[in-house]
Enzyme design. Structure first.
Site, PDB file in Angstrom:
ATOM      1  N   ASP A   1      48.188   5.828  67.941  1.00 45.18           N
ATOM      2  CA  ASP A   1      48.893   6.146  66.582  1.00 45.18           C
ATOM      3  C   ASP A   1      49.749   7.269  66.645  1.00 45.18           C
ATOM      4  O   ASP A   1      50.881   7.382  66.044  1.00 45.18           O
ATOM      5  CB  ASP A   1      47.780   6.101  65.664  1.00 45.18           C
ATOM      6  CG  ASP A   1      46.482   7.063  65.802  1.00 45.18           C
ATOM      7  OD1 ASP A   1      46.868   7.606  67.027  1.00 45.18           O
ATOM      8  OD2 ASP A   1      45.991   7.148  64.793  1.00 45.18           O
ATOM      9  N   GLY A   2      49.480   8.326  67.398  1.00 49.68           N
ATOM     10  CA  GLY A   2      50.208   9.510  67.284  1.00 49.68           C
ATOM     11  C   GLY A   2      51.389   9.202  67.939  1.00 49.68           C
ATOM     12  O   GLY A   2      52.654   9.590  67.195  1.00 49.68           O
ATOM     13  N   SER A   3      51.649   8.651  69.075  1.00 42.56           N
ATOM     14  CA  SER A   3      52.733   8.403  69.875  1.00 42.56           C
ATOM     15  C   SER A   3      53.548   7.470  69.111  1.00 42.56           C
ATOM     16  O   SER A   3      54.702   7.545  68.802  1.00 42.56           O
ATOM     17  CB  SER A   3      52.602   7.719  71.155  1.00 42.56           C
ATOM     18  OG  SER A   3      51.539   8.560  72.137  1.00 42.56           O
TER      19      SER A   3
ATOM     20  N   THR B   1      43.858   3.729  73.811  1.00 41.42           N
ATOM     21  CA  THR B   1      43.180   4.829  73.517  1.00 41.42           C
ATOM     22  C   THR B   1      41.875   4.761  73.628  1.00 41.42           C
ATOM     23  O   THR B   1      41.226   3.678  73.178  1.00 41.42           O
ATOM     24  CB  THR B   1      43.651   5.384  71.995  1.00 41.42           C
ATOM     25  OG1 THR B   1      42.529   6.228  71.639  1.00 41.42           O
ATOM     26  CG2 THR B   1      43.342   4.285  71.059  1.00 41.42           C
TER      27      THR B   1
ATOM     28  N   ASP C   1      39.758   6.150  72.086  1.00 46.50           N
ATOM     29  CA  ASP C   1      38.914   6.404  70.664  1.00 46.50           C
ATOM     30  C   ASP C   1      38.955   5.129  69.963  1.00 46.50           C
ATOM     31  O   ASP C   1      38.148   5.054  69.012  1.00 46.50           O
ATOM     32  CB  ASP C   1      39.894   7.416  70.036  1.00 46.50           C
ATOM     33  CG  ASP C   1      39.755   9.066  70.714  1.00 46.50           C
ATOM     34  OD1 ASP C   1      39.333   8.955  71.632  1.00 46.50           O
ATOM     35  OD2 ASP C   1      40.837   9.788  70.319  1.00 46.50           O
TER      36      ASP C   1
ATOM     37  N   MET D   1      34.230  11.779  73.559  1.00 45.14           N
ATOM     38  CA  MET D   1      35.062  11.939  72.901  1.00 45.14           C
ATOM     39  C   MET D   1      35.505  11.072  71.694  1.00 45.14           C
ATOM     40  O   MET D   1      34.500  10.212  71.379  1.00 45.14           O
ATOM     41  CB  MET D   1      36.296  11.707  74.033  1.00 45.14           C
ATOM     42  CG  MET D   1      36.533  12.939  74.994  1.00 45.14           C
ATOM     43  SD  MET D   1      37.917  12.515  76.038  1.00 45.14           S
ATOM     44  CE  MET D   1      38.265  14.263  76.522  1.00 45.14           C
TER      45      MET D   1
ATOM     46  N   ARG E   1      38.772  11.509  68.876  1.00 42.87           N
ATOM     47  CA  ARG E   1      39.129  12.107  68.220  1.00 42.87           C
ATOM     48  C   ARG E   1      39.008  12.294  66.660  1.00 42.87           C
ATOM     49  O   ARG E   1      38.830  13.171  65.841  1.00 42.87           O
ATOM     50  CB  ARG E   1      40.535  12.534  68.287  1.00 42.87           C
ATOM     51  CG  ARG E   1      41.491  13.937  67.813  1.00 42.87           C
ATOM     52  CD  ARG E   1      42.621  13.927  68.558  1.00 42.87           C
ATOM     53  NE  ARG E   1      43.137  13.221  69.231  1.00 42.87           N
ATOM     54  CZ  ARG E   1      44.199  13.196  70.212  1.00 42.87           C
ATOM     55  NH1 ARG E   1      44.708  14.668  70.570  1.00 42.87           N
ATOM     56  NH2 ARG E   1      44.954  12.439  70.683  1.00 42.87           N
TER      57      ARG E   1
ATOM     58  N   ARG F   1      19.025  20.189  76.221  1.00 44.51           N
ATOM     59  CA  ARG F   1      20.143  20.252  77.279  1.00 44.51           C
ATOM     60  C   ARG F   1      21.319  19.429  76.614  1.00 44.51           C
ATOM     61  O   ARG F   1      21.094  18.489  76.072  1.00 44.51           O
ATOM     62  CB  ARG F   1      19.710  19.846  78.756  1.00 44.51           C
ATOM     63  CG  ARG F   1      18.676  20.642  79.299  1.00 44.51           C
ATOM     64  CD  ARG F   1      19.368  22.078  79.591  1.00 44.51           C
ATOM     65  NE  ARG F   1      18.301  22.987  80.549  1.00 44.51           N
ATOM     66  CZ  ARG F   1      17.287  23.783  79.738  1.00 44.51           C
ATOM     67  NH1 ARG F   1      17.324  23.753  78.410  1.00 44.51           N
ATOM     68  NH2 ARG F   1      16.400  24.373  80.697  1.00 44.51           N
TER      69      ARG F   1
ATOM     70  N   ARG G   1      37.976   8.960  80.793  1.00 44.00           N
ATOM     71  CA  ARG G   1      39.336   8.504  80.532  1.00 44.00           C
ATOM     72  C   ARG G   1      39.682   7.948  82.226  1.00 44.00           C
ATOM     73  O   ARG G   1      40.696   6.966  82.438  1.00 44.00           O
ATOM     74  CB  ARG G   1      40.451   9.548  80.006  1.00 44.00           C
ATOM     75  CG  ARG G   1      40.022   9.757  78.761  1.00 44.00           C
ATOM     76  CD  ARG G   1      41.520  10.089  78.056  1.00 44.00           C
ATOM     77  NE  ARG G   1      42.167  10.875  78.915  1.00 44.00           N
ATOM     78  CZ  ARG G   1      42.812  12.073  78.085  1.00 44.00           C
ATOM     79  NH1 ARG G   1      42.842  12.507  77.005  1.00 44.00           N
ATOM     80  NH2 ARG G   1      43.793  12.701  78.805  1.00 44.00           N
TER      81      ARG G   1
HETATM   82  O1  F6P Z   1      42.786  10.686  72.032  1.00 43.83           O
HETATM   83  C1  F6P Z   1      42.461  10.755  73.449  1.00 43.83           C
HETATM   84  C2  F6P Z   1      41.545  11.964  73.724  1.00 43.83           C
HETATM   85  O2  F6P Z   1      40.835  11.822  74.918  1.00 43.83           O
HETATM   86  C3  F6P Z   1      40.337  12.292  72.551  1.00 43.83           C
HETATM   87  O3  F6P Z   1      39.414  11.543  72.919  1.00 43.83           O
HETATM   88  C4  F6P Z   1      40.439  13.672  73.079  1.00 43.83           C
HETATM   89  O4  F6P Z   1      39.818  14.520  71.708  1.00 43.83           O
HETATM   90  C5  F6P Z   1      41.579  14.082  73.554  1.00 43.83           C
HETATM   91  O5  F6P Z   1      42.375  12.752  73.816  1.00 43.83           O
HETATM   92  C6  F6P Z   1      41.633  15.145  74.593  1.00 43.83           C
HETATM   93  O6  F6P Z   1      43.069  15.263  75.081  1.00 43.83           O
HETATM   94  P1  F6P Z   1      43.485  16.292  76.278  1.00 43.83           P
HETATM   95  O7  F6P Z   1      43.696  15.270  77.209  1.00 43.83           O
HETATM   96  O8  F6P Z   1      44.703  16.882  75.708  1.00 43.83           O
HETATM   97  O9  F6P Z   1      42.508  17.396  76.430  1.00 43.83           O
END
Ligand code: F6P
Length: 359
Positions: A116-118, A139, A141, A183, A185, A277, A286
């Site tokens: 969505d940001g892009s 994504t 996310d 992750m 965001r 822990r 990713r």
């Molecule tokens: O938006 C994808 C994401 O992997 C998020 O889950 C995470 O917060 C962010 O990107 C991490 O970004 P970068 O790769 O810049 O550390």
């Protein structure tokens, strides 16, 4: 007659399945006799002194590219053309320069694979430049609105689930509470889905407020029932009970989420007396090769994006809804974030299984 030329690029954080999208788009475009130009490093490659791109041919995709994580085109999540950080630190609007670069390449239409940001940035850019643009959501996310799934999410959930599978035996061997920070965001989809699939006792997501006392109560109940270990999964975007974000500032000033797992580890150990822990899964989510679901989604999205160009439908994002690929207005897709539905089936399922959200 001049061959139709389309451009494709990956933008924002990488994820599994990007190469499978590029492959599908190239194969489909080739079936129409079109040429595909792969732009390198998002749109940033076009802003280099010598614009960075490569012609993509179907035969390049005969081998293992579809199976590979990452993106053969490269990507970036920090090169906004409207606020471009130059080498000397100056922030410059390079949007007109980028539009000119697209036009110089004599590209008919553009496919952008992003989040969505892009898309918010690209939508502004294509409106300003009068460019033909089609978007494909990706994504880990899964927070892009109007699509049930984005490319890369399914693989990330599998990786997080496998991490819980690996934490369980060591947790049981040592009588420990294990916290897994994943992750996500703006949304807790990875934590919720992997938490259910991986047998977590507690799932913490940004959409549901929690307290340390309630988490401790759940751990004590687990122990009272005769189990010597517990698994907690927490989304990186979860705040402290007082509403403070946990972030890390990287060299160069980039801020990202990080640290909520460690914060909780100390608090939970203190509140329960259990040895605790913390594992932070990070970018491992990713980098994997794409799951079969991500390959299917990538293939269907890549084909549909090219078909949209053929139909002359622009300003659209392909989306997965009700087991079908549809297309929606990019404006609508970027209007909101796809967060976890706290009244939805998965939250209900988790509660019914006795999983605590720390409420
Ligand atoms: O938006 C994808 C994401 O992997 C998020 O889950 C995470 O917060 C962010 O990107 C991490 O970004 P970068 O790769 O810049 O550390």
């Amino acid at each position: 007659m001049k061959k139709k030329k389309i451009a494709i690029f990956t933008s924002g954080g990488d994820c599994a399945g990007l190469n499978a999208v590029v492959r599908a788009a190239v194969l489909r475009a080739d079936s129409f006799g079109w040429e595909v130009v792969g732009l390198l490093n998002g749109t940033a490659g076009l802003l280099e002194k010598k614009p960075q791109y490569k012609i993509l041919k179907p035969e390049q995709f005969n081998g293992n590219i579809m199976r590979m994580g990452g993106t053969i085109l490269g990507t970036t999540n920090s090169r906004d053309p409207f606020a471009y950080k130059m080498d000397n630190g100056a922030i410059v609007d390079r949007s007109d320069e980028l539009i000119k670069a697209f036009k110089d390449l004599e590209i008919d239409s553009i496919i952008g694979i992003g989040g969505d940001g892009s898309f918010a940035i690209l939508n502004k850019l294509v409106n300003q430049g009068g460019l033909n643009f089609v978007a494909i959501p990706k994504t880990i996310d899964n927070d892009v609105f109007m699509t049930d799934f984005s490319v890369g999410y399914d693989t990330a959930v599998s990786v997080a689930t496998e991490a819980l599978d690996r934490l369980q035996p060591t947790a049981a061997s040592h009588d420990r509470v294990m916290i897994l920070e994943v992750m996500g965001r703006d949304a807790g989809h990875i934590a919720l889905n992997a938490g259910i699939a991986g047998g977590a006792d507690v799932i913490l997501i940004p959409e549901i407020k929690y307290s340390i006392e309630k988490i401790a109560q759940k751990i004590k109940e687990v122990k009272a029932d005769g189990r010597n270990f517990a698994l907690i999964i927490v989304s990186e975007a979860v705040k402290t009970p007082e509403g403070k974000k946990h972030e890390v500032v990287y060299h160069g000033g980039e801020t990202r989420y990080g640290g909520i797992g460690d914060y909780l580890g100390v608090k939970i150990a203190k509140a329960t007396g259990s040895e605790t822990r913390v594992t932070v899964l990070g970018h491992v989510q990713r980098g994997a090769g794409p799951s079969y679901n991500d390959r299917l989604l990538a293939s269907a999205f890549g084909v549909r994006a090219v078909d949209l160009i053929k139909e002359g439908k622009f300003g659209r994002m392909v989306a997965w809804q009700n087991e079908n690929v549809v297309d929606v207005a990019i404006e609508d897709a970027i209007a909101k974030c796809h967060t976890v539905d706290i009244d939805g089936m998965l939250v209900h399922t988790a509660r019914a299984l006795g999983i605590s959200f720390g409420e």
